[in-house]
Design a protein around this motif. Structure first.
Motif, mmCIF file in Angstrom:
data_model
loop_
_atom_site.group_PDB
_atom_site.id
_atom_site.type_symbol
_atom_site.label_atom_id
_atom_site.label_comp_id
_atom_site.label_asym_id
_atom_site.label_seq_id
_atom_site.Cartn_x
_atom_site.Cartn_y
_atom_site.Cartn_z
ATOM 1 N N HIS A 44 -37.821 -30.619 4.682
ATOM 2 C CA HIS A 44 -37.460 -31.980 5.074
ATOM 3 C C HIS A 44 -38.259 -32.992 4.275
ATOM 4 O O HIS A 44 -39.109 -32.631 3.468
ATOM 5 N N GLU A 45 -38.002 -34.267 4.521
ATOM 6 C CA GLU A 45 -38.453 -35.325 3.621
ATOM 7 C C GLU A 45 -39.851 -35.862 3.888
ATOM 8 O O GLU A 45 -40.342 -36.691 3.104
ATOM 9 N N HIS A 46 -40.539 -35.459 4.920
ATOM 10 C CA HIS A 46 -41.870 -35.990 5.180
ATOM 11 C C HIS A 46 -42.850 -35.578 4.090
ATOM 12 O O HIS A 46 -42.793 -34.454 3.568
ATOM 13 N N GLY A 72 -31.035 -35.690 2.210
ATOM 14 C CA GLY A 72 -31.896 -36.855 2.008
ATOM 15 C C GLY A 72 -32.924 -36.639 0.926
ATOM 16 O O GLY A 72 -33.172 -37.524 0.088
ATOM 17 N N VAL A 122 -35.058 -36.862 11.182
ATOM 18 C CA VAL A 122 -34.527 -36.531 9.861
ATOM 19 C C VAL A 122 -34.003 -35.102 9.864
ATOM 20 O O VAL A 122 -34.263 -34.324 10.781
ATOM 21 N N LYS A 123 -33.278 -34.768 8.826
ATOM 22 C CA LYS A 123 -32.784 -33.401 8.694
ATOM 23 C C LYS A 123 -33.928 -32.448 8.375
ATOM 24 O O LYS A 123 -34.861 -32.796 7.659
#
Length: 220
Positions: A44-46, A72, A122-123
């Motif tokens: 994921h985007e973190h 994303g 988020v995804k």
């Protein structure tokens, strides 16, 4: 298959002369982890899982390196790369099967665990590699229809409590488990959480073994 633990949620897998890395983030030794790898998987985007600057630099420097990530992340990375490099960034979806760098990859989940209702969700993709190693990213999604041999356990996060960590381990019931997502714990806190996971996991057939950053184990 050789597993090497890096700081926080980053791990490297090697087999038959090929290597991939999962979640080289801002708390991790990104350059060391991604050296000579064929692929990077992002859950994921973190930033603690996806160091955008250092991963994009690695893609530019290594013309064979591919990145697989939720939409994303893939979009963000593609937007900062030129067209040739962006062509090696691929979107992954949950509940799919992929062959990546010679590894068989199954995906699970789709959504990051809730941190707080005021914060967007988020995804998040969990990855099962070669039917053996499961990296859940930031979620406690139990992979269905498969038997996990080795579980990577997020032992501490803003989105979890220790009871949920234990429930995740006892639900998956993998024979082996190692910790990830541990960079925000000091030695005292880590020992406490890992003690609970180890003691209670044994009731359900799971042997928990702590791995220091840089330590490797052979799986399967």
């Amino acid at each position: 298959m050789l597993l090497t633990k890096f700081t926080h949620a980053c791990v490297r897998l090697e087999q038959d002369g090929s290597a991939l890395v999962i979640d080289p983030g801002s708390f991790s030794e990104v350059e060391e982890a991604v050296a000579d790898v064929a692929a990077i998987l992002i859950t994921h985007e973190h930033a603690d899982h996806f160091d955008e600057e250092r991963i994009s630099a690695a893609v530019r420097a290594e013309p064979q390196l591919e990145v697989h990530a939720p939409a994303g992340v893939a979009t963000r990375l593609s937007d900062i790369l030129d067209n040739d490099d962006a062509a090696r960034v691929h979107t992954v979806e949950p509940e799919k099967n992929y062959t990546i760098a010679g590894f068989e990859v199954q995906t699970f989940g789709g959504q990051h665990a809730l941190i707080h209702p005021h914060l967007p969700i988020v995804k998040n993709i969990g990855y099962l590699i070669n039917g053996e190693l499961y990296h859940p990213g930031d979620s406690f999604i139990v992979p269905h229809g498969v038997t996990v041999g080795t579980l990577l356990v997020p032992v501490h996060a803003p989105w979890s409590k220790t009871a949920e960590v234990i429930d995740f381990v006892t639900s998956v019931r993998a024979p082996r488990a190692h910790q990830i997502h541990d960079a925000l714990l000091n030695e005292t806190g880590l020992a406490m959480v890992e003690g609970h996971v180890s003691r209670l996991g044994k009731h359900y057939g799971t042997e928990f073994v702590h791995l220091d950053p840089g330590e490797s184990v052979t799986l399967g």
